[in-house]
Each structure stands twice: as C-alpha cells, then as structure tokens.
Design a protein around this motif. Structure first.
Motif, short mmCIF file in Angstrom:
data_model
loop_
_atom_site.label_atom_id
_atom_site.label_comp_id
_atom_site.label_asym_id
_atom_site.label_seq_id
_atom_site.Cartn_x
_atom_site.Cartn_y
_atom_site.Cartn_z
N LYS A 184 0.71 -0.94 0.08
CA LYS A 184 0.00 -0.12 -0.24
C LYS A 184 1.49 1.76 0.01
N ARG A 185 2.04 1.24 0.50
CA ARG A 185 2.87 2.08 0.71
C ARG A 185 3.53 2.93 -0.35
N VAL A 186 4.04 1.96 -1.07
CA VAL A 186 4.86 2.17 -2.26
C VAL A 186 4.11 2.65 -3.35
N THR A 187 3.53 1.54 -3.64
CA THR A 187 2.43 2.40 -4.86
C THR A 187 1.42 3.59 -5.21
N THR A 188 0.98 3.66 -3.51
CA THR A 188 0.80 5.18 -2.47
C THR A 188 1.53 5.94 -3.59
N LYS A 189 3.35 6.57 -3.08
CA LYS A 189 3.76 7.13 -3.55
C LYS A 189 3.67 6.86 -4.83
N ASN A 190 4.30 6.14 -5.15
CA ASN A 190 4.20 6.35 -6.78
C ASN A 190 2.88 6.94 -7.33
N ALA A 191 2.17 6.45 -7.08
CA ALA A 191 0.49 7.62 -7.70
C ALA A 191 1.12 9.12 -7.60
N ILE A 192 1.12 8.86 -5.59
CA ILE A 192 1.41 10.24 -5.57
C ILE A 192 2.27 10.88 -6.92
N THR A 193 3.26 10.85 -6.81
CA THR A 193 4.76 10.53 -7.58
C THR A 193 4.03 10.92 -9.35
#
Ligand SMILES: [Zn+2]
Length: 256
Positions: free
Chosen positions: A239-248
């Motif tokens: 969740k943390r990494v894929t969310t960060k990827n989307a935000i970026t």
C-alpha cells in the motif's frame, strides 16, 4: 491506496455512487483518478468530480475505441471542456486493435496528438493498450524523455514490461492479477514494486472473489493482497509504495 483508474462516473454507479465512495474510504482508498472515455462521458465525469471534489481527480482524453470520422472535432471539444478542470493526466488514450481496426491510422494520429498535449502540459498519460503494444511503443518512442505515465491494465510479458519501464512508464495492475490462469504474477515477480500502480478499471475487471460482478474501488484490497503474496512483503508495504508511486506520477499534492 489510490485507485489510479476508476470510471465512477459511468451509469453503472448512478444508483449508489455515494455508497460506493463510502465503501472505498472505509477500505482505505484515499483518492480516485477518473480517466475520460469520449465526448459523451465528459458531463457525468465532471459532475462526479464536482460531487467529490477532493476525493477525485480527472484525466482528459479521447479513448481509442471512440476515435472515428469526427475525431479531430472531438479532440478540440474535449480540450475546450477540460480547460478549467485541472486534469492530472491525459487519458485514457492509446490504440485498440482488438475491437475494430477500421480507424487504425486515425487512432495513431489521435494518440500522438494527445501525447503532444501531455508533453506541452507536462502531464503524465494513462495508456489503453489492447493488442497494440508494438504500435503504441513506436508512437511512444518519439516522446521518450518528454512524456511519462502508466500502462493501464498491464498484462504483457517480461520483455514488454522492461521496454515500458525503460521508456519511463509505470504498470497499472488490477483484478486480472488475481485471476486463476493469469500469467501476470510470474511476470511481476521479476519486477519491482516501485514500477507498479494499483487500479480497478471499475466497473470492469473485478478481482477474485468478485469476478463477474460490478467492480468498485473497495475491491482494490484483493489486488493489493495478491501483490503482497507475489512480492512476499507486508500488505502495508504494498500500500505504502504503490500509493507513493501514484502521488509522484500524478503530482497529487493534497493526498497523503
Ligand atoms: Zn478505463
């Protein structure tokens, strides 16, 4: 989590759109990206954005299966309608040779024109690809270094994945990865979580055990669980990494 590909604005959700959003929030989905289809979907898309202004972001584009004789006029009109809507991406755009090959030339021209929008506006693109990987990659080759984005509904092989990643793109993973006969888990296991976004493509492509039913953002959890199994890491890390990827990728400053 962020649902990076949601068609919440389609009529499938007319009866219970608010409840669908409530269930998404309860299951930890913090934001939705709504890619457009064609001229006909713009009013409901913008109305949905207005109903949930902080929860939804919009993407501006003309879907390849909607490219016909009038596509130039449609593109102009879509550009005008989105003028004041602050789209976070160009999408969904691409090439689709599965449904109909009549307008393949026009599809390529429309795709490259929208790639140019993305380059000019410094926006990522959301790519729809159906049996057109080679055609899409040859158009993208002209924009490498100028445009990034996501291959929505990725279901290719490892070689294709590596080329897409080399071009600076992410891969959008949805319910398909949970299907029993999917070869996607094997392909993904060779990649990195940093390369991936999670999406639903709701109302389509519900993950197991909801396969065949109307899809909604709350079901993203099934896809995230599958990824945690594939990468052998905690669900919270997925969740943390894929969310960060989307935000970026979509520069979602207001989502944390
Ligand atoms: Zn879509």
């Amino acid at each position: 989590m962020i649902d990076t590909h949601s068609h919440l604005y389609l009529e499938e959700f007319d009866e219970d759109r608010s409840e669908v959003v409530e269930r998404a929030k309860l299951s930890g989905v913090k934001h939705l990206i709504l890619p457009n289809v064609d001229l006909e979907t713009v009013p409901s898309l913008l109305a949905t954005k207005k109903q949930f202004p902080d929860y939804c972001s919009v993407a501006m584009g003309l879907h390849p299966t909607s490219v016909g004789n009038d596509y130039q006029k449609d593109l102009q009109e879509i550009e005008r309608l989105f003028l004041d809507e602050n789209p976070v991406a160009i999408g969904e755009v691409g090439i689709d040779l599965y449904w109909d090959k009549t307008f393949v030339k026009e599809q390529i021209v429309a795709f490259e024109q929208q790639l140019q929008w993305a380059a000019d506006l410094h926006l990522p693109i959301i790519i729809h690809n159906r049996e057109a990987t080679n055609e899409i990659l040859s158009s993208l080759r002209k924009f490498v270094g100028k445009v990034t984005g996501v291959f929505h509904c990725f279901s290719g092989n490892e070689t294709e994945a590596k080329t897409m990643l080399d071009f600076g793109f992410k891969l959008g993973i949805n319910g398909i990865v949970t299907f029993k006969k999917s070869t996607l888990p094997q392909v993904l296991s060779k990649l990195n979580i940093n390369d991936l976004l999670i999406e639903t493509d709701m109302p389509y492509l519900s993950p197991t055990p909801y396969r065949g039913k109307r899809n909604e953002s709350a079901y993203m959890l099934q896809t995230a669980l599958k990824l945690s199994e594939i990468f052998e890491v905690d669900l919270s890390e997925i969740k943390r990494v894929t969310t960060k990827n989307a935000i970026t990728l979509f520069q979602l400053t207001e989502v944390s």
